[in-house]
Write an enzyme that holds these catalytic residues in place. Structure first.
Site, PDB file in Angstrom:
ATOM      1  N   GLU A 180      45.626  60.933  72.026  1.00 54.67           N
ATOM      2  CA  GLU A 180      44.668  60.284  72.915  1.00 54.67           C
ATOM      3  C   GLU A 180      45.157  60.364  74.354  1.00 54.67           C
ATOM      4  O   GLU A 180      46.236  59.876  74.684  1.00 54.67           O
ATOM      5  CB  GLU A 180      44.459  58.827  72.516  1.00 54.67           C
ATOM      6  CG  GLU A 180      43.375  58.156  73.343  1.00 54.67           C
ATOM      7  CD  GLU A 180      43.112  56.723  72.939  1.00 54.67           C
ATOM      8  OE1 GLU A 180      41.951  56.296  72.926  1.00 54.67           O
ATOM      9  OE2 GLU A 180      44.102  56.012  72.628  1.00 54.67           O
TER      10      GLU A 180
ATOM     11  N   GLY B 253      43.299  47.539  72.159  1.00 51.21           N
ATOM     12  CA  GLY B 253      44.399  48.122  72.907  1.00 51.21           C
ATOM     13  C   GLY B 253      44.988  49.323  72.203  1.00 51.21           C
ATOM     14  O   GLY B 253      44.316  50.012  71.424  1.00 51.21           O
ATOM     15  N   SER B 254      46.255  49.552  72.439  1.00 54.25           N
ATOM     16  CA  SER B 254      46.920  50.760  71.946  1.00 54.25           C
ATOM     17  C   SER B 254      47.547  50.539  70.579  1.00 54.25           C
ATOM     18  O   SER B 254      47.798  49.405  70.149  1.00 54.25           O
ATOM     19  CB  SER B 254      48.011  51.180  72.931  1.00 54.25           C
ATOM     20  OG  SER B 254      49.081  50.244  72.911  1.00 54.25           O
TER      21      SER B 254
ATOM     22  N   LYS C  97      44.026  36.686  76.619  1.00 46.43           N
ATOM     23  CA  LYS C  97      45.127  37.236  77.400  1.00 46.43           C
ATOM     24  C   LYS C  97      44.697  38.619  77.900  1.00 46.43           C
ATOM     25  O   LYS C  97      44.763  39.603  77.167  1.00 46.43           O
ATOM     26  CB  LYS C  97      46.390  37.322  76.542  1.00 46.43           C
ATOM     27  CG  LYS C  97      47.665  37.640  77.339  1.00 46.43           C
ATOM     28  CD  LYS C  97      47.832  39.119  77.533  1.00 46.43           C
ATOM     29  CE  LYS C  97      49.112  39.456  78.278  1.00 46.43           C
ATOM     30  NZ  LYS C  97      49.088  40.813  78.840  1.00 46.43           N
TER      31      LYS C  97
END
Length: 492
Positions: free
Chosen positions: A400, A232-233, A180
């Site tokens: 970040e 990802g995050s 995905k």
């Protein structure tokens, strides 16, 4: 967002077929260098997600039953397809997220091919167990088995690379896969799915695009999904953890970082400056990399020389140049999305408001940075920006930013450098620049990071693990993490 009608449309790969999203719903993909739509991608539904999972579930028994050499042959074919279509894939990646063509062509594509070939070579290793004599009359042994259906969720900053490391090793181990990609940069992944459609048996590899807010929970919590890998995050990781809490399953999280790049007084300053300005933080994709060395810790005796060197490098138009991302002379691309562009702008202002000194940069927007290129005026351009702070407590030092913004912080002793480097909730990477071999070893041992580089930065390879500690995640996209161990004891 209103979608355009004259753009190329891409489709999902589900069950060996190219498929539109249910109802044919599409969304625009934006070229970040122009701020304009250039392609359309599926806006898949929960129904589409379930269909992809069921296709992978159906394909799993036959794929698992193949010998390791048979699976490896498919992986080698995939590597050949990537090599044969490398120019096209590089261009799509560049136009989709702004990572300049000189790096996607000569840096990314060979690495992708290497990953698939390495996975092919490790297919046997994925299923190899051990024998353990338990007593004179009993024998213990272990088997390694695939999990089943693996969902790989990839980010917008490096879609093809993370596609490769998640799919190749999971497939080599005998799993089937659903990839995905981020809907904000899905074109290259969807096209790779198209290219690989006939390489694998139907349903073994699936690629589905859609908003994570709509299909994410379905993909990770579906009972037929046996493992999830996310790059990802931290926010997305928390969402996955909540979605899978009712039926826990093994997870791999490769998350963010606030990595320290530590320069001691005996560092090779010229090489360290070059690394900072090319492959540590001021990169071809504008610092949009999880391991970016966004905190530059410098011994106080050389900080003026280092900051002057960085500034001189960034000012040299032969070394750092904005421009069309498909132009091989362009060294610095745009920010991948409008929302990220605005976030980085706000952080630069925040740093100044907090009292940081602006050493270089700070400007943004095509009008400001590319005044002679009207076609790039609406692009998401941000100048490499170097701030300086006497303290590590500022938000720009702790949070970040994920862009071309670094903060330089002085230190006086090795102990202080270690304390500053570890003073963060993240632990993905760190760099150390020194001529003292003993100091280098001490620093590697003392730094709370999953990856440490000495006198270089961001060097990764297929024979080394890559992962983080603390809030940077856990697990690795490796052959070992895509199979599980089963123990058996036989009494003779």
């Amino acid at each position: 967002m209103a979608v355009s009608t004259d753009l190329k449309e891409y489709q999902n790969l589900i069950g060996g077929e190219l498929r539109a999203a249910t109802g044919g719903t599409l969304t625009d993909s934006i070229d970040p260098s122009t701020g304009k739509a250039w392609a359309r991608v599926p806006k898949s539904s929960k129904e589409d997600a379930v269909t992809a999972i069921e296709a992978a579930q159906k394909a799993f028994p036959a794929w698992k039953a193949l010998s390791a050499s048979e699976r490896a042959a498919c992986l080698r074919d995939a590597a050949e397809v990537i090599a044969s279509n490398g120019g096209e894939l590089a261009a799509l990646e560049t136009q989709d997220n702004g990572w300049v063509i000189r790096e996607t062509t000569y840096g990314l594509i060979p690495v992708l091919q290497q990953v698939w070939l390495d996975a092919a070579g490790k297919a046997t290793e994925a299923n190899r167990g051990q024998t353990v004599p338990m007593s004179p009359t009993s024998l213990g042994y272990t088997l390694r088995e695939p999990y089943g259906v693996v969902v790989g969720i990839t980010p917008w900053n490096a879609p093809l690379f993370t596609f490769a490391i998640k799919a190749a090793y999971a497939l080599a181990a005998g799993n089937t896969v659903v990839i995905k990609p981020s809907e904000q940069a899905a074109v290259s992944s969807l096209h790779l799915g198209h290219l690989l459609k006939d390489v694998f048996p139907e349903g073994v590899l699936n690629v589905i695009c859609g908003p994570g807010s709509e299909i994410g929970d379905t993909l990770v919590s579906h009972p037929a999904v046996d493992k999830v890998s996310l790059t990802g995050s931290g926010g997305t990781a928390s969402s996955i953890a909540r979605a899978t809490a009712g039926k826990p399953k093994p997870l791999i999280f490769e998350l963010g970082g606030k990595s320290a790049n530590v320069l001691f007084e005996d560092a090779n300053i010229e090489k360290a400056v070059e690394a900072i300005c090319t492959y540590s933080i001021f990169t071809g994709n504008s610092g949009q990399l999880c391991v970016g060395g966004s905190r530059i810790l410098v011994h106080r005796s050389i900080i003026d020389e280092v900051s002057a060197g960085v500034k001189q490098f960034l000012q040299n138009p032969q070394l750092k140049q904005f421009g069309p991302t498909l132009d091989p002379t362009t060294t610095t691309g745009p920010i991948a999305t409008k929302s990220q562009f605005e976030k980085i702008q706000s952080y630069i202002q925040l740093g100044l408001d907090e009292g940081a000194e602006l050493v270089y940069g700070g400007r943004s927007g095509g009008t400001e940075l590319l005044p002679d290129r009207s076609d790039l005026t609406d692009g998401y351009w941000i100048e490499p920006t170097l701030l300086k702070s006497e303290t590590n407590s500022l938000r720009v030092c702790q949070e970040e930013i994920f862009g071309p913004v670094a903060v330089m912080i002085p230190f006086d002793t090795e102990e202080e450098a270690i304390a500053l480097a570890n003073d963060t909730e993240f632990g993905l990477a760190a760099g150390v620049w020194t001529a003292d071999l003993s100091r280098a070893h001490r620093m590697v041992a003392a730094l709370d990071a999953g990856n440490v580089w000495v006198n270089t930065y961001a060097r990764v390879g297929v024979d080394l693990p890559f992962g983080g500690v603390k809030n940077s995640g856990f697990g690795t996209d490796s052959i070992e993490d895509y199979s599980r161990e089963k123990a058996c004891v036989i009494e003779m």
